[in-house]
Design an enzyme around this catalytic site. Structure first.
Site, PDB file in Angstrom:
ATOM      1  N   GLU A 197      30.300  22.868  19.879  1.00  0.00           N
ATOM      2  CA  GLU A 197      29.032  23.392  20.384  1.00  0.00           C
ATOM      3  C   GLU A 197      29.306  24.753  21.018  1.00  0.00           C
ATOM      4  OE1 GLU A 197      25.068  21.609  22.585  1.00  0.00           O
ATOM      5  OE2 GLU A 197      26.831  20.358  22.259  1.00  0.00           O
ATOM      6  N   GLU A 243      28.875  17.007  32.255  1.00  0.00           N
ATOM      7  CA  GLU A 243      27.567  17.092  31.598  1.00  0.00           C
ATOM      8  C   GLU A 243      26.680  15.919  32.008  1.00  0.00           C
ATOM      9  OE1 GLU A 243      25.760  17.701  27.106  1.00  0.00           O
ATOM     10  OE2 GLU A 243      27.760  16.823  27.353  1.00  0.00           O
TER      11      GLU A 243
END
Length: 891
Positions: free
Chosen positions: A470, A748
């Site tokens: 990502e 996260e």
């Protein structure tokens, strides 16, 4: 005890006022600037002198041996207008500034040498060159370019201007040029291509010289996203370079350059890592003459993008970390533990023993899971360095990739020692401006983890994570984190440049703000290009945050068209002007109650979140329009905001003030965005937020949208003990849970790692995501009590709000004016001492019990009453059925 102000200056010797630094625009130095009329700024050094204010300043500009002097009556010391005629390309100007105060005192001269870069496209005579075409559907193999040239040796200045479609490194006569890594960085390459200016005078020698360039695919052509899209901006790697001696081109990229298709870097990809063959190392390739067998470079189309010498500091090697221990895993693997999760790579410090048939493989990961390397969160990213032995390996480090890791598993080399490898930490080299510390060690570690997460993700663009497949510039993450980031570091150029890419990519999408910037298509659903509230709203909220921190209204002016496009064309609306329910929304992304596989399925109505943001950004747009003298737009957006606000209240707010989504995030957003009208409604909201927080045993139940504002919202409605109790909670989900689990960066997910040491089962799990570190804004502005009250910190707000078990705190911020600092300590005698330092030409609004004053520069000490909360800690609300909630508070 009465409240009083204690003057600590009178007994000291007289102090002088000095300028700490002179800068042009937002550049880190005056070298290679891309402005013909650069604004000037100067920060003052800290001093004990009270109430010093600038009344005028002098500027002396020396160009081509001629000096011009300017005297300006003004108290402005930040971003003042360039007083002389415009600079031309390559021109050098020496600038001197001094300031005079109301007391008649004058600073010493501060000096800065400016050198303009290539300001016009026509200044470039070089051509973009590359090697033979490579297969489009495969990673691009790195290759080298080389050219010999002659140099007379009597020049005053030699400059190399360079950029690439891909990533590049340059060597001259066997010596590396500059200290940049991953140059030219990542931009929206169709619209804006950064180029770098290097002083290469020390590298040249009279007579024969050789320049060599190594090219890799980088972000330009490499795979991005999941499962991944390659060749987003092109499938041919190219280099553009122009070497000038005293403004005369002596070497430029053209068809006479030689291409070397074989080299030691066999493969290098952002996600998968690098393969290096030490047997192919040639230390003389950029120092010796050109070979007799020549493959000439291909001429590629000249870049269509605007060529820009950016204000953004480059990515550099910031520091090195040695491994803390060598771990033998249960399966017998050898793993290096560096003790810190970071972004960067390993450097090999030795010649690894082995033959030309041996290979060393290094795999990188952020965590161990049950004693083994935890690679599942990497998804399809291999994050692997492969080193073929048989040649020199000492000093090897990757050229065109980086990893997010704390642990490195080494296979193929048995006798690993702690000194064999070093971790090289990389980041965009921003100036550190903010600090924080308090009496609570775990909170200090939370703050430190936030700094490390910012450092690991501010790599050319503000990415979400540095490790998996990502590493994208998610706009929602930056939108919530920008106030924290701008306190900690000087983000003006970095975030300002990213916003220009946002606006450019948004134009291609007809007003829709891409959710990742630079824009990366990710089929099959391509959610990254769907209009999303909070994410797209970065185009309104983030330039406003920059304006507050840096006082530069050009951020608003440059972003204005983007703001209009977003609100007028990008937001998908229903008949009432609200978000259309036909367009899915991320909502309060990653609320801890969301299923691991469905992070957007939260208890808070995603359209309540979206429409709260819509009201907020429409009001902000009206405010920005008024500041920019866009009168018609100010009136229109003001009217829209009032209508939308009424609609929001009709849709989501009961007459008593309860919300249709009875969640922490819903009330937090309504309070933060001032969506209530009456004291009775505020009382209801306060009660519900208090109840929901205590019902959840002070555990966090907010995602990306609610988290940045929940503690400030609690403080705003005088529930500071509840805020501190939530801040100090240690059980999951909470800010301190990861700290107790050994985290060295921000996770996260609130529970990226479960208490038993297992990685969260969700496929989207990172251990280095800065977004939830936005809590540090509360630490800076409320715990320490330091924030900006006026744009550009011309006036700070000093309002420490002690609570919980925190008994002292301190913070500082090196603002555009100069260094502000606050330190407070609550004493056992029920007194609190607060120390404040204010820079020359600055002021601070001091709000303490019994004190509400504005003071000027210097050192100030305030002593006020302080009483610990007799009802601390706040109590959990327990249910009537089942086992009572365990509510033991650990300070």
């Amino acid at each position: 005890m009465g409240d009083f102000i204690l003057d600590t200056v009178s007994s000291r010797a007289p102090a002088s006022i000095s300028i700490a630094e002179l800068r042009a625009e937002h550049y880190e130095s005056g070298f290679g600037i891309f402005h013909a009329t650069p604004r000037l700024s100067w920060r003052f050094a800290a001093t004990s002198v009270r109430d010093w204010r600038q009344t005028s300043y002098e500027v002396v500009v020396t160009r081509q041996g001629q000096s011009e002097s300017f005297h300006v009556s003004s108290n402005t010391s930040s971003l003042v207008a360039w007083p002389s005629t415009p600079l031309t390309s390559r021109e050098t100007a020496h600038v001197r500034v001094r300031a005079t105060g109301t007391d008649g005192s004058t600073t010493d001269w501060a000096e800065l040498t400016l050198e303009a870069a290539l300001l016009k496209r026509s200044d470039w005579t070089a051509e973009l060159i590359g090697g033979p075409p490579q297969p489009v559907d495969q990673p691009k193999k790195p290759f080298r370019l080389r050219r010999a040239f002659t140099y007379s040796g009597d020049a005053e200045t030699t400059r190399l201007y360079a950029t690439a479609h891909g990533l590049y490194e340059v060597e001259i006569n066997g010596q590396r040029v500059g200290d940049h890594v991953l140059a030219p960085g990542w931009q929206s390459y169709r619209h804006r291509l950064h180029y770098q200016t290097y002083d290469v005078t020390p590298l040249l020698r009279p007579g024969h010289n050789v320049i060599g360039v190594y090219l890799g695919e980088g972000w330009f052509a490499g795979r991005l996203g999941r499962p991944g899209t390659s060749n987003i901006w092109g499938d041919r790697l190219g280099f553009l370079g122009q070497l000038e001696v005293d403004g005369r081109v002596v070497c430029k990229t053209d068809a006479d350059w030689e291409v070397l298709t074989e080299g030691p870097v066999l493969n290098s990809e952002i996600y998968n890592g690098e393969e290096f063959d030490s047997r192919l190392v040639d230390l003389e390739w950029s120092a010796s003459g050109v070979s007799t067998y020549v493959v000439h470079a291909a001429i590629l189309p000249f870049p269509s993008a605007e060529l820009i010498a950016p204000e953004t500091p480059p990515v550099r090697r910031l520091t090195e970390i040695q491994p803390q221990q060598i771990i033998t895993t249960p399966s017998g693997k050898t793993v290096l533990d560096f003790g810190q999760n970071l972004a960067g790579w390993l450097r090999v410090n030795i010649d690894i023993p082995g033959t030309d048939k041996d290979t060393v493989v290094i795999r990188h990961a952020e965590v161990l899971e049950h004693g083994e390397l935890g690679t599942r969160p990497l998804r399809t990213a291999k994050a692997t360095a492969t080193i073929h032995l048989g040649g020199p390996t000492c000093g090897y480090e990757p050229r065109f990739t980086f990893y997010g890791f704390r642990y490195a598993e080494v296979t193929g080399y048995v006798e690993v020692k702690l000194t064999d490898f070093s971790a090289v930490v990389i980041s965009s080299d921003l100036r550190r401006t903010g600090s924080f510390e308090c009496s609570h060690d775990l909170v200090n570690k939370l703050h430190e983890n936030t700094v490390w997460s910012m450092r690991g993700n501010f790599v050319s663009v503000p990415t979400d994570c540095p490790q998996r497949d990502e590493r994208l510039g998610w706009s929602g993450d930056l939108q919530v984190f920008a106030p924290t980031a701008s306190f900690l570091y000087d983000t003006a150029a970095f975030v300002g440049g990213w916003l220009r890419d946002l606006a450019a990519d948004q134009h291609d999408l007809k007003g829709i703000v891409p959710n990742v910037v630079p824009s990366v298509p990710m089929p099959p659903n391509d959610n990254e290009r769907r209009p999303m509230a909070a994410w797209g709203d970065a185009t309104v909220i983030t330039p406003w945050d920059l304006y507050q921190f840096f006082g530069d209204a050009t951020f608003l002016r440059k972003q204005w068209d983007s703001i209009v496009q977003w609100l007028d064309c990008g937001v998908p609306r229903d008949a009432h002007g609200f978000y259309s329910t036909e367009t899915p929304q991320f909502g309060d992304w990653l609320d801890p109650r969301s299923p691991p596989a469905l992070p957007g399925h939260t208890p808070t109505d995603p359209y309540l979140v979206a429409n709260a943001y819509l009201v907020h950004v429409t009001e902000r747009a009206a405010q920005i329009a008024a500041l920019l003298n866009e009168t018609e737009a100010a009136q229109r957006y003001g009217s829209d905001a009032r209508r939308l606000r009424a609609r929001f209240r009709s849709e989501y707010v009961t007459p008593s003030g309860r919300l249709s989504s009875d969640t922490q995030t819903a009330y937090v957003l309504a309070l933060h965005m001032d969506l209530y009208d009456s004291p009775a409604e505020l009382s209801t909201a306060r009660h519900r937020l208090d109840w929901l927080t205590r019902w959840e045993a002070f555990k966090i139940n907010t995602g990306f949208c609610g988290t940045p504002h929940i503690l400030p919202a609690l403080a705003k409605v005088d529930m500071l003990p509840t805020a501190y109790r939530m801040l100090q909670e240690r059980d999951s989900p909470s800010w301190l849970y990861p700290v107790t689990m050994g985290a060295t960066t921000i996770w996260e997910r609130w529970n990226s790692m479960l208490p038993d040491g297992s990685i969260n089962p969700g496929q989207m799990t990172s251990f280095n995501h800065y977004a939830l570190g936005s809590v540090c804004h509360f630490l800076h502005a409320h715990v320490a009590g330091l924030s900006a009250e006026e744009p550009g910190w011309t006036r700070a707000l000093v309002r420490p709000r002690p609570g919980g078990t925190v008994r002292w705190a301190r913070a500082s911020h090196d603002s555009p004016i100069g260094l502000y600092s606050v330190s407070w300590k609550a004493e056992d005698e029920m007194a609190m001492a607060t120390f404040v330092t204010i820079p020359p030409n600055g002021s601070a609004h001091i709000v303490l019990p019994g004190i509400d004053v504005v003071v000027g520069s210097g050192e100030h000490v305030f002593e006020t009453e302080w009483h610990p909360d007799p009802e601390w800690p706040p109590q959990v609300i327990q249910g009537a059925q089942g086992k009572p909630v365990e509510a033991v508070f650990v300070p």
